[in-house]
Design an enzyme around this catalytic site. Structure first.
Site, PDB file in Angstrom:
ATOM      1  N   PHE A  11       0.822  -1.220   0.000  1.00  0.00           N
ATOM      2  CA  PHE A  11       0.000   0.000   0.000  1.00  0.00           C
ATOM      3  C   PHE A  11       0.859   1.275   0.000  1.00  0.00           C
ATOM      4  O   PHE A  11       0.829   2.071  -0.952  1.00  0.00           O
ATOM      5  CB  PHE A  11      -0.923  -0.085   1.226  1.00  0.00           C
ATOM      6  N   PHE A  84      10.252  -0.210   3.455  1.00  0.00           N
ATOM      7  CA  PHE A  84       8.838  -0.351   3.828  1.00  0.00           C
ATOM      8  C   PHE A  84       8.451  -1.806   4.122  1.00  0.00           C
ATOM      9  O   PHE A  84       7.449  -2.043   4.804  1.00  0.00           O
ATOM     10  CB  PHE A  84       7.924   0.088   2.664  1.00  0.00           C
ATOM     11  N   THR A 103      10.179 -11.525   9.025  1.00  0.00           N
ATOM     12  CA  THR A 103      10.356 -10.410   8.075  1.00  0.00           C
ATOM     13  C   THR A 103      10.734  -9.117   8.792  1.00  0.00           C
ATOM     14  O   THR A 103      11.703  -8.444   8.419  1.00  0.00           O
ATOM     15  CB  THR A 103       9.073 -10.215   7.244  1.00  0.00           C
ATOM     16  N   ASP A 129       3.609   4.432  14.687  1.00  0.00           N
ATOM     17  CA  ASP A 129       3.292   4.953  16.023  1.00  0.00           C
ATOM     18  C   ASP A 129       2.981   3.830  17.018  1.00  0.00           C
ATOM     19  O   ASP A 129       3.045   4.040  18.232  1.00  0.00           O
ATOM     20  CB  ASP A 129       2.118   5.952  15.956  1.00  0.00           C
ATOM     21  N   TYR A 153       2.812  -7.651  16.232  1.00  0.00           N
ATOM     22  CA  TYR A 153       3.213  -6.745  15.130  1.00  0.00           C
ATOM     23  C   TYR A 153       4.033  -5.577  15.663  1.00  0.00           C
ATOM     24  O   TYR A 153       5.151  -5.318  15.201  1.00  0.00           O
ATOM     25  CB  TYR A 153       1.976  -6.215  14.389  1.00  0.00           C
ATOM     26  N   SER A 156       7.397  -6.489  16.933  1.00  0.00           N
ATOM     27  CA  SER A 156       8.385  -6.773  15.877  1.00  0.00           C
ATOM     28  C   SER A 156       8.876  -5.468  15.253  1.00  0.00           C
ATOM     29  O   SER A 156      10.052  -5.346  14.911  1.00  0.00           O
ATOM     30  CB  SER A 156       7.813  -7.721  14.818  1.00  0.00           C
ATOM     31  N   PRO A 208     -17.731  -5.290  10.814  1.00  0.00           N
ATOM     32  CA  PRO A 208     -17.341  -5.629  12.189  1.00  0.00           C
ATOM     33  C   PRO A 208     -16.626  -4.467  12.884  1.00  0.00           C
ATOM     34  O   PRO A 208     -15.620  -3.965  12.378  1.00  0.00           O
ATOM     35  CB  PRO A 208     -16.385  -6.810  12.011  1.00  0.00           C
ATOM     36  N   VAL A 209     -17.171  -4.052  14.008  1.00  0.00           N
ATOM     37  CA  VAL A 209     -16.522  -3.005  14.825  1.00  0.00           C
ATOM     38  C   VAL A 209     -16.097  -3.680  16.129  1.00  0.00           C
ATOM     39  O   VAL A 209     -16.924  -4.242  16.853  1.00  0.00           O
ATOM     40  CB  VAL A 209     -17.497  -1.837  15.085  1.00  0.00           C
ATOM     41  N   PRO A 277      -7.677  -8.779  21.023  1.00  0.00           N
ATOM     42  CA  PRO A 277      -6.895  -8.918  22.264  1.00  0.00           C
ATOM     43  C   PRO A 277      -5.775  -7.876  22.313  1.00  0.00           C
ATOM     44  O   PRO A 277      -5.132  -7.603  21.294  1.00  0.00           O
ATOM     45  CB  PRO A 277      -6.296 -10.328  22.161  1.00  0.00           C
TER      46      PRO A 277
END
Ligand code: NAD
Ligand code: DAU
Length: 341
Positions: A11, A84, A103, A129, A153, A156, A208-209, A277
């Protein structure tokens, strides 16, 4: 200037390549991308068609490859690396953290080491952030906020930031770290909130919220982020960290309601589901250093950016269809075969 971009078929990377080739006639780019589910060569197909022999080269490969990465750096004598490439989706990291460590941590280490060996004069490490953790209702993240990641995430990414810092401190590799808030805009994979909600709204499906939907993100139009990375590349100080934010805090519920309003979809499509979670409650960025040192501020208002983004998705239904059906994975083979005949 010759730049190695990693993850350029994703993206933000593809938006960055479009922007840089359009605005810097003296620049050439080598794009190293593994083409995971998130990589789509269609994002750069026009550039491949027009620039392939001259200012743009695609290399299908893995940043973890300990033969390929040093070989590329030797062959091309890059002036800079803009990194990126990453596994980028928090929910996937909760389901399976291993590709994130491979990665984001080991891949970044491999790039840093190869850049050190090749004496690359500039290395921009693109971070997030989320490494700062979660805010309460008040306050902003600054570049001096301690790292406190909460998901595999973000852990890492924080680990890769620390490696980038260590390569500057220990070896003097001229690394800069950029940390940006939540991006939205063209070519975003529809697993992320905004394109997902657009897709569901336009197909009349439940959106889905997570939890109460009152988590806050600071939304930035992707081109503003790309211009920040560009400014860091051209004007940043080696060893520095630069925050970028959009000055546009919104709750997730507000985001989904905006999309429902702009698409004219049924407000009852909102469906509250079990929370993520470790879900971070609020992110918001202070970016005075980037304004002062780089002359950077976000230009796009949230309202304009959202309208532009939804128009892009509406005008690019074929792109979304291919991504949804998985046809984008085969696209380039067919495309090349057509070009060669
Ligand atoms: P994305 O998931 O859309 O794209 C990632 C790209 O990296 C894909 O093209 C993928 O094929 C490639 N890739 C993945 N693993 C690879 C590997 N091992 N070797 C080579 N290529 C590989 O991600 P994005 O949203 O464009 O994010 C780009 C970067 O910006 C990431 O480092 C992310 O952490 C950071 N970031 C993202 C946001 C956001 O809101 N999306 C905000 C701040 C920072
Ligand atoms: O802050 C920068 C980060 O933004 C980047 O580092 C990440 O790569 C990028 O994925 C993004 O992370 P988020 O987790 O904030 O983005 P996501 O679009 O997944 O979710 C945004 C918010 O919306 C978050 O609070 C979770 C919520 N959400 C998300 C999805 C996909 C929902 O409520 N429902 C959903 O279906």
């Amino acid at each position: 200037m010759q730049v190695l971009v990693t993850g350029g078929c994703g993206f933000i990377g593809s938006n960055f390549i479009h922007h840089m080739l359009a605005t810097h006639p003296d620049l050439s780019i080598v794009n190293l991308d593994k083409l995971t589910y998130a990589g789509n060569r269609r994002n750069l197909a026009e550039i491949e068609a027009s620039e392939s022999e001259r200012r743009y080269h695609f290399v299908h490969g893995d940043i973890c490859d300990q033969a390929l990465v040093p070989e590329l750096m030797r062959r091309f004598a890059f002036d800079a690396v803009v990194h990126f490439a990453a596994e980028s989706h928090v929910d996937r990291s909760i389901n399976d953290p291993f590709p994130f460590i491979t990665t984001n941590v080991l891949g970044t280490q491999n790039l840093l080491e190869a850049a050190r060996q090749a004496k690359i004069p500039r290395f921009v490490h693109v971070s997030t952030d989320e490494v700062y953790g979660s805010l309460g209702p008040e306050g902003l993240f600054t570049e001096d906020t301690p790292l406190a990641p909460n998901s595999p995430y973000s852990a890492s990414k924080a680990s890769s930031d620390l490696l980038a810092r260590a390569y500057f401190q220990t070896y003097g590799l001229p690394v800069l770290i950029t940390r940006c808030s939540n991006n939205y805009g063209p070519y975003q994979f529809p697993e992320k909130l905004i394109p997902l909600a657009y897709l569901k709204a336009s197909q009349g499906q439940a959106i889905p919220v997570y939890g109460d939907g009152l988590q806050v993100r600071d939304w930035i139009y992707v081109l503003d982020h790309c211009k920040g990375v560009e400014a860091a590349l051209l004007r940043g100080h080696a060893g520095a960290v630069y925050n970028f934010g959009g000055d546009a805090e919104r709750t997730n519920l507000e985001i989904v309601q905006t999309i429902l309003r702009l698409t004219g979809a049924n407000p009852e499509l909102i469906s509250f589901v079990t929370d993520r979670p470790g879900h971070d409650r609020r992110y918001a960025m202070a970016f005075e250093r980037s304004t002062r040192d780089l002359g950077w501020t976000p230009q796009q208002s949230f309202e304009q950016g959202m309208a532009q983004t939804l128009s892009w998705y509406a005008a690019n239904g074929a792109w979304l269809d291919e991504v949804q059906s998985g046809a984008y994975r085969q696209f380039m083979d067919t495309w090349y075969a057509t070009r060669q005949t």
